[in-house]
Enzyme design. Sequence first.
Site, PDB file in Angstrom:
ATOM      1  N   LYS A   8       0.878  -1.167   0.000  1.00 33.10           N
ATOM      2  CA  LYS A   8       0.000   0.000   0.000  1.00 33.10           C
ATOM      3  C   LYS A   8       0.913   1.213   0.000  1.00 33.10           C
ATOM      4  O   LYS A   8       1.662   1.430   0.953  1.00 33.10           O
ATOM      5  CB  LYS A   8      -0.897  -0.021   1.237  1.00 33.10           C
ATOM      6  CG  LYS A   8      -1.928   1.078   1.290  1.00 33.10           C
ATOM      7  CD  LYS A   8      -2.853   0.862   2.483  1.00 33.10           C
ATOM      8  CE  LYS A   8      -3.942   1.885   2.568  1.00 33.10           C
ATOM      9  NZ  LYS A   8      -4.852   1.619   3.710  1.00 33.10           N
ATOM     10  N   ASP A 107     -14.362   1.488   9.278  1.00 36.48           N
ATOM     11  CA  ASP A 107     -14.532   1.425   7.823  1.00 36.48           C
ATOM     12  C   ASP A 107     -14.742  -0.027   7.386  1.00 36.48           C
ATOM     13  O   ASP A 107     -14.155  -0.490   6.408  1.00 36.48           O
ATOM     14  CB  ASP A 107     -13.333   2.051   7.105  1.00 36.48           C
ATOM     15  CG  ASP A 107     -13.624   2.372   5.641  1.00 36.48           C
ATOM     16  OD1 ASP A 107     -14.814   2.525   5.282  1.00 36.48           O
ATOM     17  OD2 ASP A 107     -12.667   2.461   4.848  1.00 36.48           O
TER      18      ASP A 107
END
Length: 167
Positions: A8, A107
Amino acid sequence: LDQQVALKFFDFHAITDKNYRNEISILSQLNHPNIIKLIENVDETSAILERQQKQTSYIAFEFAEHGDLFEVVSKYGAMSEILCRTLFHKLVDAIEHMHSHGIAHLDLKLENLLFDKDFNLKVTDFDLSQPIDSTTLIARGTAGYRAPEIKKGLCYNLKAADVYSLG
């Protein structure tokens, strides 16, 4: 590392970015079979991203080669009740582990639930997570998954917000 990993990337200035630091801090505290494992983070390096040389930082995670739950549902449709209950049990166990360490995910969504090589469920994407006792929200989660009080920015029970997203 002699293993496959998922990377990432963050823009180089992300070494001061709260989301980058937050994800590293939280994942370094959690050790659970249904939470993605942090392998390594690199604060500054040069990489070719989108065909351009860029200064970047990155986090290396364990590789979840079977994609996310959204992809699985999109490709194969509805799952059997027993499979859904099994996956949900593993997800609830992972969320309980986070909550017991004072962390709310905030989330939770199909795209943040991955499957590793053995089809084990892995919760990922902790950059919007925060301590349960926080009084100020750092983000508002994803529309369609977040609790109404998260959307309004008036959430005082972050555990309850995660439970809402589980639904």
